[in-house]
Design an enzyme around this catalytic site. Structure first.
Site, PDB file in Angstrom:
ATOM      1  CE  LYS A 180      49.397  35.575  35.217  1.00 35.11           C
ATOM      2  NZ  LYS A 180      49.399  36.332  36.293  1.00 35.11           N
ATOM      3  N   GLY A 188      47.023  34.969  45.304  1.00 36.87           N
ATOM      4  CA  GLY A 188      48.378  35.516  45.425  1.00 36.87           C
ATOM      5  C   GLY A 188      49.448  34.523  45.040  1.00 36.87           C
ATOM      6  CB  ALA A 189      49.459  31.234  43.797  1.00 34.88           C
ATOM      7  CG  ASP A 226      48.063  39.196  35.459  1.00 37.19           C
ATOM      8  OD1 ASP A 226      48.940  38.929  34.628  1.00 37.19           O
ATOM      9  OD2 ASP A 226      48.221  39.052  36.691  1.00 37.19           O
TER      10      ASP A 226
HETATM   11  N1  LIG Z   1      39.066  34.366  45.856  1.00 43.04           N
HETATM   12  C1  LIG Z   1      39.262  35.648  46.136  1.00 43.04           C
HETATM   13  N2  LIG Z   1      38.344  36.343  46.843  1.00 43.04           N
HETATM   14  C2  LIG Z   1      38.534  37.639  47.104  1.00 43.04           C
HETATM   15  N3  LIG Z   1      39.606  38.364  46.734  1.00 43.04           N
HETATM   16  C3  LIG Z   1      40.568  37.735  46.056  1.00 43.04           C
HETATM   17  C4  LIG Z   1      40.433  36.345  45.715  1.00 43.04           C
HETATM   18  N4  LIG Z   1      41.522  35.993  44.998  1.00 43.04           N
HETATM   19  C5  LIG Z   1      42.301  37.102  44.903  1.00 43.04           C
HETATM   20  N5  LIG Z   1      41.743  38.144  45.539  1.00 43.04           N
HETATM   21  C6  LIG Z   1      42.308  39.511  45.608  1.00 43.04           C
HETATM   22  O1  LIG Z   1      43.500  39.548  44.835  1.00 43.04           O
HETATM   23  C7  LIG Z   1      44.651  39.757  45.660  1.00 43.04           C
HETATM   24  C8  LIG Z   1      45.791  38.866  45.204  1.00 43.04           C
HETATM   25  O2  LIG Z   1      46.246  39.368  43.991  1.00 43.04           O
HETATM   26  P1  LIG Z   1      47.767  39.224  43.541  1.00 43.04           P
HETATM   27  O3  LIG Z   1      48.676  39.647  44.659  1.00 43.04           O
HETATM   28  O4  LIG Z   1      47.902  39.882  42.237  1.00 43.04           O
HETATM   29  O5  LIG Z   1      47.948  37.724  43.355  1.00 43.04           O
HETATM   30  P2  LIG Z   1      47.683  36.866  42.058  1.00 43.04           P
HETATM   31  O6  LIG Z   1      49.037  36.503  41.599  1.00 43.04           O
HETATM   32  O7  LIG Z   1      46.906  35.698  42.480  1.00 43.04           O
HETATM   33  O8  LIG Z   1      46.956  37.770  41.108  1.00 43.04           O
HETATM   34  C9  LIG Z   1      44.164  39.411  47.053  1.00 43.04           C
HETATM   35  O9  LIG Z   1      44.901  40.118  48.021  1.00 43.04           O
HETATM   36  C10 LIG Z   1      42.714  39.862  47.018  1.00 43.04           C
HETATM   37  O10 LIG Z   1      42.629  41.261  47.111  1.00 43.04           O
HETATM   38  C1  LIG Z   2      54.838  40.802  37.612  1.00 44.73           C
HETATM   39  C2  LIG Z   2      53.707  40.992  36.611  1.00 44.73           C
HETATM   40  O1  LIG Z   2      54.289  41.055  35.305  1.00 44.73           O
HETATM   41  C3  LIG Z   2      52.736  39.819  36.626  1.00 44.73           C
HETATM   42  C4  LIG Z   2      52.065  39.625  37.962  1.00 44.73           C
HETATM   43  O2  LIG Z   2      51.214  38.496  37.955  1.00 44.73           O
HETATM   44  P1  LIG Z   2      50.508  37.985  39.293  1.00 44.73           P
HETATM   45  O3  LIG Z   2      49.826  39.178  39.935  1.00 44.73           O
HETATM   46  O4  LIG Z   2      51.570  37.421  40.175  1.00 44.73           O
HETATM   47  O5  LIG Z   2      49.510  36.952  38.864  1.00 44.73           O
HETATM   48  C5  LIG Z   2      53.024  42.312  36.913  1.00 44.73           C
HETATM   49  C6  LIG Z   2      52.132  42.844  35.807  1.00 44.73           C
HETATM   50  O6  LIG Z   2      52.275  42.439  34.640  1.00 44.73           O
HETATM   51  O7  LIG Z   2      51.308  43.703  36.115  1.00 44.73           O
END
Ligand SMILES: Nc1ncnc2c1ncn2[C@@H]1O[C@H](COP(=O)(O)OP(=O)(O)O)[C@@H](O)[C@H]1O
Ligand SMILES: C[C@@](O)(CCOP(=O)(O)O)CC(=O)O
Length: 511
Positions: free
Chosen positions: A72, A209-210, A271
């Site tokens: 998203k 994590g982007a 999300d």
């Molecule tokens: N392709 C993947 N395979 C396994 N785990 C993943 C993958 N993508 C994300 N994760 C999990 O989600 C976490 C990242 O989530 P988060 O910090 O919220 O970043 P994002 O913004 O992408 O949601 C990673 O540390 C891992 O635990």
């Molecule tokens: C900062 C926040 O509003 C969005 C986080 O998004 P992401 O995990 O960076 O894709 C946190 C949340 O809504 O839980």
């Protein structure tokens, strides 16, 4: 429990995917169910009855199946949404894919295989702390709304999480332990000791994590997979009434939120909600003990967006914690900033929903663009931007290409730029070259895609020879072998070259 919910488990699913399972399992996997062709031997009624009874005794193995969920972008309102304000989020075409393989009865193990993060771990099902999770004071059901993690249950899985990825560097181990913990928490809550042995293999085309909600997509896939394995979901099927489809999607979303809570500590739920439901939503959770208010935006406009990844890792949990601390230190000031973000979000929605809003008109886009710029400024003041994000703004603003804000948690991650109409190709090329030289990655993506989808069984027509026999079976080997994002998309992608691919099914929640 309502009558609807009772029907959901015991009745309705007989007409939905559940009845398909048996049929498909019989026809594709052949003899998984024993001799399925009861009409050929002609031995009369008695033997027919006996055969049916024999068949009933063996519980058929599920076919290998797949679920998928989209990432998203948050258009407005990240962070503020954690503090009860509104946010607008739209699903994107980048997705996660989870292959679920049921093991033969004698194998009593459950395995997570997450090659994108180099994680693989197997547990013995009979050694999991079932008694703690099934204790009457703790037991949760698939239809429950769980809004906080139970510290006793979290403690009960710690010994299992502790052993994960021993010998790997601490940072990596932490990610693996988080994945293990969130999975086990959900598996033990929803499952039971009689759960079949299985393997969950996940691949994703979403950068990790982007800020594009990668963790939520995994949460949604896992939730959907477990609820399907438990046969607590009806559909998706074409004749399903929208309100029934919405109930299914709501259940998936509830448990996906639990998974997200384990990963992030304090997620808003935006999300997993947009990832489950797809398209776009206006989301607000004022009271964490109640379900959020979710307004689907089925006609969300196709905004011309440029999505740029700073390729700087961030932690959502850390950025959310930063804002919480700032609010604690300056409650009034930060409260006003969060109110201002809320105003940005509601104003953006008003603009987008106007009859004369036009994605080709500079005036329309400028309105939303200016709000995005203000939103970014407010996020900067909350301390969640990053020099690499500011650099994207600088480059875009210098050329007058559009309006930019960070998206997601910030602290790195991605930015979105709403492109001004009529910007020359030359200017865009120059920007793209510069971004590339400086190590950024540009993503082409479409907004407002389908939510959680199911491929049952994991067989797809892909224009190759196997199509004549019903399609190509997606198995562990070819799924793991698919090269990069393109390979994954080509093998299992929800969207083929000519639109939605036959086989993938989605809950029809739109109405
Ligand atoms: N392709 C993947 N395979 C396994 N785990 C993943 C993958 N993508 C994300 N994760 C999990 O989600 C976490 C990242 O989530 P988060 O910090 O919220 O970043 P994002 O913004 O992408 O949601 C990673 O540390 C891992 O635990
Ligand atoms: C900062 C926040 O509003 C969005 C986080 O998004 P992401 O995990 O960076 O894709 C946190 C949340 O809504 O839980």
């Amino acid at each position: 429990m309502t009558q609807r919910e009772v029907n959901g488990v015991n009745g309705l699913h007989q007409d939905g995917l559940e009845s398909n399972h048996i049929h498909i399992n019989g026809s594709i996997n052949g003899s998984a169910n024993g001799n399925t062709n009861g009409t050929t031997n002609g031995n009369g009624v008695k033997s027919e009855v006996r055969k049916r009874m024999d068949r009933k005794k063996s519980s058929p193995m599920m076919p290998t199946f797949m679920v998928s969920a989209p990432g998203k972008v948050i258009v407005c309102g990240e962070h503020a949404v954690v503090h009860g304000k509104a946010a607008i989020a739209a699903s994107i075409s980048l997705r996660s894919y989870l292959l679920v393989t049921t093991l033969s009865k004698s194998k009593r193990t459950v395995t997570l295989t997450f090659p994108d993060i180099d994680f693989n771990h197997t547990w013995n099902i009979d050694e999991l702390p079932w008694s703690t999770f099934s204790h009457p004071s703790k037991k949760k059901y698939y239809y429950d709304l769980v809004t906080e993690l139970d510290p006793d249950l979290v403690a009960a899985i710690q010994p299992l999480v502790r052993d994960v990825s021993l010998g790997k560097p601490a940072e990596i181990r932490k990610v693996h332990q988080n994945s293990a913990g969130s999975f086990l928490y959900m598996f033990l809550n929803l499952g039971s000791q009689s759960f079949p042995g299985c393997q969950y293999t996940l691949r994703s085309t979403i950068p990790i994590g982007a800020g594009l909600g990668s963790s939520a997509t995994i949460a949604v896939c896992m939730s959907a997979a477990l609820l399907l394995q438990l046969r607590t979901l009806s559909g998706p099927h074409p004749d399903q009434p929208p309100e029934e489809a919405r109930l299914q999607v709501e259940r998936i979303n509830r448990w996906a939120f639990v998974y997200e809570m384990f990963i992030h500590g304090n997620p808003s739920g935006v999300d997993n909600t947009v990832s489950t439901q797809g398209k776009a939503v206006m989301f607000q959770r004022k009271d964490y003990s109640k379900p959020p208010s979710v307004r689907p935006l089925w006609d969300f406009p196709e905004l011309p967006l440029l999505l740029v990844d700073t390729r700087t890792a961030k932690s959502t949990a850390a950025e959310v914690e930063k804002v919480r601390k700032l609010k604690e230190a300056h409650p009034k000031l930060v409260g006003s900033i969060l109110d201002a973000v809320d105003k940005v979000t509601t104003s953006a929605l008003e603009l987008i929903e106007r009859d004369d809003f036009n994605t080709k008109s500079e005036e329309s886009l400028r309105g939303v663009g200016e709000l995005m710029n203000i939103n970014h400024g407010l996020l900067v003041s909350l301390g969640v931007s990053h020099p690499r994000l500011e650099r994207v703004r600088e480059l875009v603003d210098h050329e007058g290409i559009g309006w930019t804000k960070l998206t997601g948690a910030g602290g790195g991650g991605c930015s979105i730029t709403l492109l001004r109409p009529g910007v020359s190709r030359q200017k865009l090329d120059k920007l793209e070259r510069q971004l590339e030289e400086e190590g950024y990655q540009k993503f082409e993506t479409t907004l407002g895609c389908d939510g959680v989808g199911v491929l049952w069984p994991a067989v797809l027509r892909n224009g190759m020879d196997q199509d004549e026999e019903g399609g190509m079976e997606i198995d562990l080997e070819n799924f793991l072998r698919a090269e990069g994002n393109e390979g994954v998309e080509r093998l299992v992608g929800v969207h083929g070259d000519n639109g939605a691919r036959e086989g993938w099914k989605f809950w029809g929640v739109e109405s």
